[in-house]
Design a protein around this motif. Structure first.
Motif, PDB file in Angstrom:
ATOM      1  N   ILE A 136      -6.425  -5.801 -11.576  1.00 52.43           N
ATOM      2  CA  ILE A 136      -4.938  -5.174 -11.531  1.00 52.43           C
ATOM      3  C   ILE A 136      -4.906  -3.501 -12.049  1.00 52.43           C
ATOM      4  O   ILE A 136      -4.078  -2.983 -11.172  1.00 52.43           O
ATOM      5  N   ARG A 137      -6.376  -2.789 -11.920  1.00 52.63           N
ATOM      6  CA  ARG A 137      -6.374  -1.564 -11.790  1.00 52.63           C
ATOM      7  C   ARG A 137      -6.246  -0.663 -10.229  1.00 52.63           C
ATOM      8  O   ARG A 137      -5.711  -0.015 -10.247  1.00 52.63           O
ATOM      9  N   LEU A 138      -6.675  -2.051  -9.116  1.00 52.10           N
ATOM     10  CA  LEU A 138      -6.798  -1.627  -8.002  1.00 52.10           C
ATOM     11  C   LEU A 138      -5.737  -1.839  -7.750  1.00 52.10           C
ATOM     12  O   LEU A 138      -4.904  -0.495  -6.608  1.00 52.10           O
ATOM     13  N   CYS A 139      -5.146  -2.614  -7.786  1.00 51.83           N
ATOM     14  CA  CYS A 139      -3.699  -2.585  -7.282  1.00 51.83           C
ATOM     15  C   CYS A 139      -2.486  -2.079  -7.971  1.00 51.83           C
ATOM     16  O   CYS A 139      -1.666  -1.393  -6.873  1.00 51.83           O
ATOM     17  N   GLN A 140      -2.991  -1.056  -8.559  1.00 55.49           N
ATOM     18  CA  GLN A 140      -1.677   0.171  -9.301  1.00 55.49           C
ATOM     19  C   GLN A 140      -2.057   1.375  -7.956  1.00 55.49           C
ATOM     20  O   GLN A 140      -1.488   2.228  -8.432  1.00 55.49           O
ATOM     21  N   ARG A 141      -3.751   1.380  -8.094  1.00 61.50           N
ATOM     22  CA  ARG A 141      -3.910   2.188  -7.893  1.00 61.50           C
ATOM     23  C   ARG A 141      -3.061   2.361  -5.922  1.00 61.50           C
ATOM     24  O   ARG A 141      -2.861   3.072  -5.261  1.00 61.50           O
ATOM     25  N   ALA A 142      -3.423   0.875  -5.208  1.00 67.17           N
ATOM     26  CA  ALA A 142      -2.838   0.680  -3.891  1.00 67.17           C
ATOM     27  C   ALA A 142      -1.413   1.001  -3.707  1.00 67.17           C
ATOM     28  O   ALA A 142      -0.798   1.448  -3.275  1.00 67.17           O
ATOM     29  N   GLU A 143      -0.271   0.537  -4.971  1.00 66.24           N
ATOM     30  CA  GLU A 143       0.662   0.438  -5.244  1.00 66.24           C
ATOM     31  C   GLU A 143       1.391   2.222  -5.274  1.00 66.24           C
ATOM     32  O   GLU A 143       1.993   2.940  -4.478  1.00 66.24           O
ATOM     33  N   ASN A 144       0.950   2.892  -6.273  1.00 66.25           N
ATOM     34  CA  ASN A 144       0.608   4.700  -6.288  1.00 66.25           C
ATOM     35  C   ASN A 144      -0.024   5.076  -4.771  1.00 66.25           C
ATOM     36  O   ASN A 144       1.450   5.852  -4.429  1.00 66.25           O
ATOM     37  N   ASP A 145      -0.700   4.779  -4.203  1.00 64.36           N
ATOM     38  CA  ASP A 145      -1.029   5.083  -2.710  1.00 64.36           C
ATOM     39  C   ASP A 145       0.227   5.341  -2.165  1.00 64.36           C
ATOM     40  O   ASP A 145       0.596   6.016  -1.512  1.00 64.36           O
ATOM     41  N   ALA A 146       0.719   3.714  -1.863  1.00 61.76           N
ATOM     42  CA  ALA A 146       2.054   2.950  -1.087  1.00 61.76           C
ATOM     43  C   ALA A 146       3.486   4.375  -1.306  1.00 61.76           C
ATOM     44  O   ALA A 146       3.370   5.012  -0.268  1.00 61.76           O
ATOM     45  N   TYR A 147       3.459   4.750  -2.403  1.00 60.22           N
ATOM     46  CA  TYR A 147       4.708   5.270  -2.747  1.00 60.22           C
ATOM     47  C   TYR A 147       4.457   6.705  -2.120  1.00 60.22           C
ATOM     48  O   TYR A 147       5.204   7.323  -2.044  1.00 60.22           O
ATOM     49  N   ARG A 148       3.445   7.436  -2.671  1.00 56.45           N
ATOM     50  CA  ARG A 148       2.660   8.779  -2.174  1.00 56.45           C
ATOM     51  C   ARG A 148       3.422   8.274  -0.491  1.00 56.45           C
ATOM     52  O   ARG A 148       3.095   9.966   0.843  1.00 56.45           O
ATOM     53  N   ALA A 149       1.869   7.305   0.185  1.00 53.74           N
ATOM     54  CA  ALA A 149       2.033   7.643   1.893  1.00 53.74           C
ATOM     55  C   ALA A 149       2.804   7.405   2.632  1.00 53.74           C
ATOM     56  O   ALA A 149       2.896   7.904   3.446  1.00 53.74           O
ATOM     57  N   ALA A 150       4.227   6.150   2.205  1.00 56.66           N
ATOM     58  CA  ALA A 150       4.333   5.738   2.992  1.00 56.66           C
ATOM     59  C   ALA A 150       5.457   6.566   3.642  1.00 56.66           C
ATOM     60  O   ALA A 150       6.170   7.360   2.382  1.00 56.66           O
ATOM     61  N   ASP A 151       5.660   6.392   4.693  1.00 61.58           N
ATOM     62  CA  ASP A 151       7.061   7.107   5.087  1.00 61.58           C
ATOM     63  C   ASP A 151       8.577   6.387   5.282  1.00 61.58           C
ATOM     64  O   ASP A 151       9.546   7.187   4.817  1.00 61.58           O
ATOM     65  N   LEU A 152       7.971   5.401   4.795  1.00 62.25           N
ATOM     66  CA  LEU A 152       9.596   4.588   4.057  1.00 62.25           C
ATOM     67  C   LEU A 152       8.689   3.668   3.093  1.00 62.25           C
ATOM     68  O   LEU A 152       7.942   2.317   3.688  1.00 62.25           O
ATOM     69  N   VAL A 153      10.016   3.315   2.238  1.00 59.85           N
ATOM     70  CA  VAL A 153       9.854   1.954   1.016  1.00 59.85           C
ATOM     71  C   VAL A 153      10.955   1.637   0.816  1.00 59.85           C
ATOM     72  O   VAL A 153      12.236   1.577   1.005  1.00 59.85           O
ATOM     73  N   VAL A 154      10.980   0.096   1.470  1.00 58.83           N
ATOM     74  CA  VAL A 154      11.670  -0.588   1.731  1.00 58.83           C
ATOM     75  C   VAL A 154      11.655  -2.141   0.303  1.00 58.83           C
ATOM     76  O   VAL A 154      10.718  -2.985   0.428  1.00 58.83           O
ATOM     77  N   SER A 155      12.724  -2.121  -0.250  1.00 57.90           N
ATOM     78  CA  SER A 155      12.746  -3.090  -1.724  1.00 57.90           C
ATOM     79  C   SER A 155      13.508  -4.351  -1.379  1.00 57.90           C
ATOM     80  O   SER A 155      14.723  -3.598  -1.170  1.00 57.90           O
ATOM     81  N   MET A 156      13.081  -5.454  -1.363  1.00 57.29           N
ATOM     82  CA  MET A 156      13.849  -6.868  -1.639  1.00 57.29           C
ATOM     83  C   MET A 156      15.079  -6.502  -2.949  1.00 57.29           C
ATOM     84  O   MET A 156      15.397  -7.044  -2.597  1.00 57.29           O
ATOM     85  N   LEU A 157      14.508  -5.772  -3.964  1.00 47.93           N
ATOM     86  CA  LEU A 157      15.028  -5.904  -5.623  1.00 47.93           C
ATOM     87  C   LEU A 157      15.457  -4.632  -5.348  1.00 47.93           C
ATOM     88  O   LEU A 157      15.194  -3.491  -4.880  1.00 47.93           O
ATOM     89  N   PRO A 158      16.944  -5.380  -5.740  1.00 41.81           N
ATOM     90  CA  PRO A 158      18.158  -3.660  -5.784  1.00 41.81           C
ATOM     91  C   PRO A 158      17.983  -2.759  -6.642  1.00 41.81           C
ATOM     92  O   PRO A 158      18.739  -1.571  -6.443  1.00 41.81           O
ATOM     93  N   LYS A 159      17.105  -3.061  -7.938  1.00 39.53           N
ATOM     94  CA  LYS A 159      17.062  -2.121  -9.217  1.00 39.53           C
ATOM     95  C   LYS A 159      15.749  -1.766  -9.283  1.00 39.53           C
ATOM     96  O   LYS A 159      15.107  -1.269 -10.764  1.00 39.53           O
ATOM     97  N   VAL A 160      14.942  -1.130  -8.556  1.00 40.47           N
ATOM     98  CA  VAL A 160      13.749  -1.064  -8.486  1.00 40.47           C
ATOM     99  C   VAL A 160      13.854   1.075  -8.461  1.00 40.47           C
ATOM    100  O   VAL A 160      12.293   1.708  -8.932  1.00 40.47           O
ATOM    101  N   GLN A 161      14.715   1.782  -9.008  1.00 37.08           N
ATOM    102  CA  GLN A 161      14.313   2.470  -8.454  1.00 37.08           C
ATOM    103  C   GLN A 161      13.947   3.652  -9.593  1.00 37.08           C
ATOM    104  O   GLN A 161      12.802   4.552  -9.379  1.00 37.08           O
ATOM    105  N   ASP A 162      13.816   3.276 -10.626  1.00 40.63           N
ATOM    106  CA  ASP A 162      13.465   4.254 -12.125  1.00 40.63           C
ATOM    107  C   ASP A 162      11.831   4.076 -11.422  1.00 40.63           C
ATOM    108  O   ASP A 162      10.866   4.743 -12.026  1.00 40.63           O
ATOM    109  N   HIS A 163      11.027   2.886 -11.869  1.00 44.76           N
ATOM    110  CA  HIS A 163      10.026   1.923 -11.487  1.00 44.76           C
ATOM    111  C   HIS A 163       9.150   3.038  -9.972  1.00 44.76           C
ATOM    112  O   HIS A 163       8.034   3.514 -10.520  1.00 44.76           O
ATOM    113  N   VAL A 164      10.113   3.005  -9.578  1.00 47.42           N
ATOM    114  CA  VAL A 164       9.249   3.640  -7.909  1.00 47.42           C
ATOM    115  C   VAL A 164       8.924   4.957  -9.167  1.00 47.42           C
ATOM    116  O   VAL A 164       7.810   5.635  -8.157  1.00 47.42           O
TER     117      VAL A 164
END
Length: 411
Positions: free
Chosen positions: A160-188
């Motif tokens: 879980i800790r490894l996945c959390q690091r990867a998720e944080n890295d994804a939001y910082r590094a990605a040029d674009l984040v595409v979500s299938m879920l429509p209400k993720v704004q606060d979380h991301v």
């Protein structure tokens, strides 16, 4: 554009789930783009695995290149699955420079449900020369929040800790984040994403599968529906049978409705199917029939034969970020009247006015909802179904979703 889409579990019509990578990629190919889908040779969600020789092998499916990365078989969600993930990522990491030079992608999409593939996607992007590619992260479910809230894993578990690091890295590094879920704004946003780099592209349907000749329904399913029809209205369910689907609630409601003209036909497979079948037999739930899964091509024929389609969820906080179920899209595309048992950040059934939504994990609420729908005239239920179909065609058809994805990439 040259598009490289990494999805560990990607499937195809002849293999089974996951279907989204195939449908998006096919539309991109039709629009003139060149697409390579990178996937593992073994996935627990596929009905069949690709037939390949030793080593990574490329196959062409409807104009899409599939690059199969060898991975070991496994069962369940334990060590075997973790080893399968590790092998996929390690082999893809090793091959990243070669893949970058061979495909020269304009966009690399990390889309494997779990977020760990963001690191191999970023390595491929960094290996692209002389032109840089865009890095895209696609959200299916929110990991690691999903295994924490759905499976009870500790936030301090090493995976879980490894996945959390990867998720944080994804939001910082990605040029674009595409979500299938429509209400993720606060979380991301809380995990580091600038919301100007967020696009919502939900799940969808392929209109081609719903036009033209339909595949005949399997004999045992057709017979079960006919027997149910002889007793009254038919409530149908088609899909996975696992804890998230809350089918015990439907069986509890069926028990309550045993003396009423409502019968239930459930087709599908999953971890809970055997136990649910034992419940039906042990408790003599005579108005319920459970049957093995049918091929995806027969789903339209099944849904045409039922009166009310059921979809249920557990009452779990993570659904506050929204839901995007393929099963519901199929129900609506078939023109079914839908009973939706959910408490989530969005509700397509209410938005489309194509059925009723009731509280989750409440047999009494499900029972009353079914009674209410059954009391309507066939014309009223048909009008609900027509609204659902129109809604899906407008908001969830893959040709439009694929265009929306590309427009977000080019923005």
């Amino acid at each position: 554009m040259n598009i490289l889409l990494i999805n560990h579990y990607a499937g195809a019509p002849h293999l089974g789930m996951e279907y989204r990578p195939y449908y998006l990629a096919r539309e991109w190919v039709r629009a003139g783009h060149r697409v390579c889908v990178v996937a593992a040779t073994y996935s627990h969600v596929r009905a069949r695995q690709p037939e390949i020789m030793q080593g990574a092998v490329e196959q062409i499916v409807d104009g899409i290149t599939y690059l199969w990365v060898p991975t070991p078989r496994y069962q369940g969600n334990g060590v075997g699955r973790a080893w399968n993930i590790a092998c996929f990522l390690a082999r893809l990491w090793h091959s990243a420079p070669r893949i970058a030079q061979q495909w020269r992608p304009d966009a690399v999409i990390a889309s494997s449900t779990y977020p760990l593939d963001i690191w191999v996607a970023r390595r491929i992007v960094s290996s692209c020369r002389p032109k840089a590619a865009k890095l895209v992260y696609e959200i299916h479910d929110l990991w690691p929040l999903s295994p924490i809230e759905l499976s009870g894993m500790s936030p301090h578990h090493p995976f879980i800790r490894l996945c959390q690091r990867a998720e944080n890295d994804a939001y910082r590094a990605a040029d674009l984040v595409v979500s299938m879920l429509p209400k993720v704004q606060d979380h991301v946003a809380a995990h580091g994403l600038d919301l100007r780099r967020l696009a919502i592209v939900p799940n969808g349907i392929d209109p081609d599968e719903w036009s033209g000749p339909q595949h005949a329904l399997r004999d045992d399913v057709r017979a079960a529906v006919q027997a149910a029809r002889a007793r009254g209205l038919v409530v149908g369910y088609a899909g996975s049978m696992g804890p998230p689907n809350a089918l015990d609630t439907l069986l509890d409601a069926a028990l309550m409705l045993r003396t009423e003209p409502l019968c239930f036909v459930l087709v599908g497979d999953g971890h809970e199917r055997a136990r649910l079948a034992q419940r039906v037999e042990k408790e003599t739930i005579s108005n319920v029939t459970l049957l093995p899964p049918i091929p995806k091509a027969q789903i339209p024929a099944f849904l045409r034969e039922i009166d009310i389609a059921y979809i249920g969820w557990q009452r779990i906080p993570i659904y506050r970020f929204g839901i995007a179920p393929n099963k519901l899209m199929d129900y609506m595309m078939a023109g079914c009247t839908v009973l939706h048992s959910v408490d989530a950040g969005n509700d397509p059934v209410t938005e489309a006015a194509c059925g009723l939504t009731v509280a989750p994990e409440s047999a009494s609420a499900v029972g009353e909802g079914l009674r209410s729908l059954a009391s309507m005239s066939p014309q009223e239920r048909r009008a609900m179904g027509e609204r659902g179909r129109a809604y899906v065609l407008k908001h969830h058809a893959y040709p439009a979703l694929a265009r929306r994805f590309i427009e977000a990439l080019q923005a």
